[in-house]
Write a protein that holds these residues in place. Structure first.
Motif, PDB file in Angstrom:
ATOM      1  N   ALA A  44     -38.662  -6.562  24.671  1.00  0.00           N
ATOM      2  CA  ALA A  44     -38.621  -6.653  23.212  1.00  0.00           C
ATOM      3  C   ALA A  44     -39.458  -5.586  22.520  1.00  0.00           C
ATOM      4  O   ALA A  44     -39.431  -5.486  21.308  1.00  0.00           O
ATOM      5  CB  ALA A  44     -39.096  -8.038  22.772  1.00  0.00           C
ATOM      6  N   ILE A  45     -40.208  -4.770  23.293  1.00  0.00           N
ATOM      7  CA  ILE A  45     -41.143  -3.810  22.700  1.00  0.00           C
ATOM      8  C   ILE A  45     -40.652  -2.386  22.878  1.00  0.00           C
ATOM      9  O   ILE A  45     -40.296  -1.976  23.978  1.00  0.00           O
ATOM     10  CB  ILE A  45     -42.540  -3.946  23.347  1.00  0.00           C
ATOM     11  CG1 ILE A  45     -43.051  -5.374  23.194  1.00  0.00           C
ATOM     12  CG2 ILE A  45     -43.518  -2.942  22.746  1.00  0.00           C
ATOM     13  CD1 ILE A  45     -44.293  -5.673  24.010  1.00  0.00           C
ATOM     14  N   LEU A  46     -40.672  -1.633  21.780  1.00  0.00           N
ATOM     15  CA  LEU A  46     -40.337  -0.214  21.804  1.00  0.00           C
ATOM     16  C   LEU A  46     -41.552   0.560  21.313  1.00  0.00           C
ATOM     17  O   LEU A  46     -42.078   0.271  20.240  1.00  0.00           O
ATOM     18  CB  LEU A  46     -39.142   0.069  20.894  1.00  0.00           C
ATOM     19  CG  LEU A  46     -38.765   1.539  20.717  1.00  0.00           C
ATOM     20  CD1 LEU A  46     -38.282   2.128  22.034  1.00  0.00           C
ATOM     21  CD2 LEU A  46     -37.715   1.682  19.646  1.00  0.00           C
ATOM     22  N   VAL A  47     -42.012   1.525  22.109  1.00  0.00           N
ATOM     23  CA  VAL A  47     -43.150   2.373  21.745  1.00  0.00           C
ATOM     24  C   VAL A  47     -42.623   3.784  21.573  1.00  0.00           C
ATOM     25  O   VAL A  47     -41.978   4.321  22.462  1.00  0.00           O
ATOM     26  CB  VAL A  47     -44.249   2.348  22.833  1.00  0.00           C
ATOM     27  CG1 VAL A  47     -45.413   3.239  22.442  1.00  0.00           C
ATOM     28  CG2 VAL A  47     -44.720   0.926  23.085  1.00  0.00           C
ATOM     29  N   ASP A  48     -42.898   4.381  20.407  1.00  0.00           N
ATOM     30  CA  ASP A  48     -42.364   5.686  20.079  1.00  0.00           C
ATOM     31  C   ASP A  48     -43.463   6.574  19.515  1.00  0.00           C
ATOM     32  O   ASP A  48     -44.223   6.132  18.655  1.00  0.00           O
ATOM     33  CB  ASP A  48     -41.281   5.512  19.018  1.00  0.00           C
ATOM     34  CG  ASP A  48     -40.064   6.343  19.266  1.00  0.00           C
ATOM     35  OD1 ASP A  48     -40.015   7.068  20.261  1.00  0.00           O
ATOM     36  OD2 ASP A  48     -39.143   6.256  18.439  1.00  0.00           O
TER      37      ASP A  48
END
Length: 85
Positions: A58-62
């Motif tokens: 569920a986590i997106l790191v950009d």
């Protein structure tokens, strides 16, 4: 700067992110996740581990460049930008 997005509809409250990156993620109660969407670059390795450890992904790191601006876009002071949270 790092931008974090969490799909709160997908998040099931397993709290793996809160264990691995407590500076950014915290559980409020049994199921509500609190997090800082504009985190520092410093804990990037922790953030990547937290995102990878999420059982439901569920986590997106950009990474976000602070001077990212579209060519020809007018300069707008930060005070004039509204953030919806």
């Amino acid at each position: 700067m790092v931008r974090i997005a969490v799909d709160l509809n997908r998040c099931q409250g397993y709290a793996q992110c809160a264990f691995l990156a407590p500076e950014i993620f915290a559980m409020h109660g049994d199921e509500a996740l609190l997090y800082d969407p504009d985190a520092d670059e410093a804990p990037r390795e922790k953030l990547d581990r937290a995102a990878a450890a999420c059982p439901v992904q569920a986590i997106l790191v950009d990474a976000v460049e602070p001077d990212d601006a579209e060519p020809g876009a007018p300069d707008v002071p930060a005070e004039a930008v509204s953030r919806a949270r």
